[in-house]
Design a protein around this motif. Structure first.
Motif, PDB file in Angstrom:
ATOM      1  N   GLU A 166      -0.462  -0.017  42.340  1.00 52.48           N
ATOM      2  CA  GLU A 166      -0.042  -0.659  43.542  1.00 52.48           C
ATOM      3  C   GLU A 166       0.867  -1.866  43.420  1.00 52.48           C
ATOM      4  OE1 GLU A 166      -3.154   0.144  42.757  1.00 52.48           O
ATOM      5  OE2 GLU A 166      -3.814   1.564  44.058  1.00 52.48           O
ATOM      6  N   GLY A 167       0.758  -2.617  42.275  1.00 52.30           N
ATOM      7  CA  GLY A 167       1.309  -3.795  41.858  1.00 52.30           C
ATOM      8  C   GLY A 167       3.018  -3.500  42.008  1.00 52.30           C
ATOM      9  N   SER A 168       3.182  -2.454  41.502  1.00 51.51           N
ATOM     10  CA  SER A 168       4.680  -2.197  41.511  1.00 51.51           C
ATOM     11  C   SER A 168       5.420  -2.060  42.921  1.00 51.51           C
ATOM     12  CB  SER A 168       5.141  -0.881  40.671  1.00 51.51           C
ATOM     13  OG  SER A 168       4.549   0.284  41.388  1.00 51.51           O
ATOM     14  N   LEU A 169       4.544  -1.793  43.927  1.00 42.17           N
ATOM     15  CA  LEU A 169       5.201  -1.808  45.455  1.00 42.17           C
ATOM     16  C   LEU A 169       5.351  -3.202  45.836  1.00 42.17           C
ATOM     17  CD1 LEU A 169       5.821  -0.478  48.009  1.00 42.17           C
ATOM     18  CD2 LEU A 169       3.623  -0.764  48.688  1.00 42.17           C
ATOM     19  N   TYR A 170       4.575  -4.185  45.299  1.00 41.88           N
ATOM     20  CA  TYR A 170       4.891  -5.317  45.759  1.00 41.88           C
ATOM     21  C   TYR A 170       5.842  -6.177  45.089  1.00 41.88           C
ATOM     22  CZ  TYR A 170       0.447  -5.059  47.977  1.00 41.88           C
ATOM     23  OH  TYR A 170      -0.363  -4.332  49.143  1.00 41.88           O
ATOM     24  N   VAL A 171       6.402  -5.591  43.689  1.00 37.23           N
ATOM     25  CA  VAL A 171       7.638  -6.308  43.212  1.00 37.23           C
ATOM     26  C   VAL A 171       8.862  -5.621  43.993  1.00 37.23           C
ATOM     27  CG1 VAL A 171       8.987  -5.681  41.182  1.00 37.23           C
ATOM     28  CG2 VAL A 171       6.490  -6.002  40.812  1.00 37.23           C
ATOM     29  N   ILE A 172       8.854  -4.370  44.558  1.00 40.47           N
ATOM     30  CA  ILE A 172       9.859  -4.046  45.201  1.00 40.47           C
ATOM     31  C   ILE A 172      10.088  -4.761  46.610  1.00 40.47           C
ATOM     32  CG2 ILE A 172      10.621  -2.080  46.663  1.00 40.47           C
ATOM     33  CD1 ILE A 172       9.307  -0.149  44.486  1.00 40.47           C
ATOM     34  N   LEU A 173       8.911  -4.938  47.149  1.00 41.30           N
ATOM     35  CA  LEU A 173       8.912  -5.794  48.400  1.00 41.30           C
ATOM     36  C   LEU A 173       9.341  -7.154  48.283  1.00 41.30           C
ATOM     37  CD1 LEU A 173       5.513  -4.262  49.860  1.00 41.30           C
ATOM     38  CD2 LEU A 173       7.686  -3.722  50.580  1.00 41.30           C
ATOM     39  N   HIS A 174       8.788  -7.852  47.143  1.00 39.53           N
ATOM     40  CA  HIS A 174       9.426  -9.142  46.896  1.00 39.53           C
ATOM     41  C   HIS A 174      10.609  -9.061  46.639  1.00 39.53           C
ATOM     42  CE1 HIS A 174       9.085 -13.171  45.594  1.00 39.53           C
ATOM     43  NE2 HIS A 174       9.811 -13.076  44.347  1.00 39.53           N
ATOM     44  N   ARG A 175      11.258  -8.283  45.994  1.00 42.28           N
ATOM     45  CA  ARG A 175      12.870  -8.214  45.814  1.00 42.28           C
ATOM     46  C   ARG A 175      13.689  -7.927  47.255  1.00 42.28           C
ATOM     47  NH1 ARG A 175      13.024  -4.105  40.552  1.00 42.28           N
ATOM     48  NH2 ARG A 175      12.171  -5.412  38.985  1.00 42.28           N
TER      49      ARG A 175
END
Length: 106
Positions: A77-86
């Motif tokens: 799930e953490g990889s989604l938050y990386v995308i959202l942060h970008r």
């Protein structure tokens, strides 16, 4: 809507799929192929942006992506938050925290 989908499934099972015969090897092969299916970064971004037309939490977003068959975030799930942060850094979306500690994305 769920009732209509259930009725469609029953009809498909009765009229279309009844004529198909799958061996256990066929079923296993199909299940493995579905599990291996990945989506391109472009497809994922388009789905995220479509889903974020209204505010959502990260959890809601992951659930909706999974319902679309995008399972890339199922165990990460953490990889989604990386995308959202970008996306947020590029001013393509905004995030906010509510008083109860829940964050939402829009």
């Amino acid at each position: 809507m769920d009732k209509r989908l259930k009725n469609l499934k029953k009809t498909m099972n009765r009229e279309v799929f009844a004529q198909l015969k799958f061996t256990e090897n066929h079923k296993k092969s199909i299940r493995e192929k579905i599990k291996q299916e990945t989506h391109s970064d472009e497809e994922i971004l388009i789905a995220i942006m479509q889903l974020l037309l209204q505010k959502k939490t990260g959890y809601q977003l992951i659930s909706l992506l999974q319902s679309r068959g995008i399972l890339n975030f199922k165990e990460n799930e953490g990889s989604l938050y990386v995308i959202l942060h970008r996306l947020e850094l590029r001013s393509l979306l905004t995030s906010s925290w509510q008083e109860d500690g829940v964050s939402s994305i829009n």
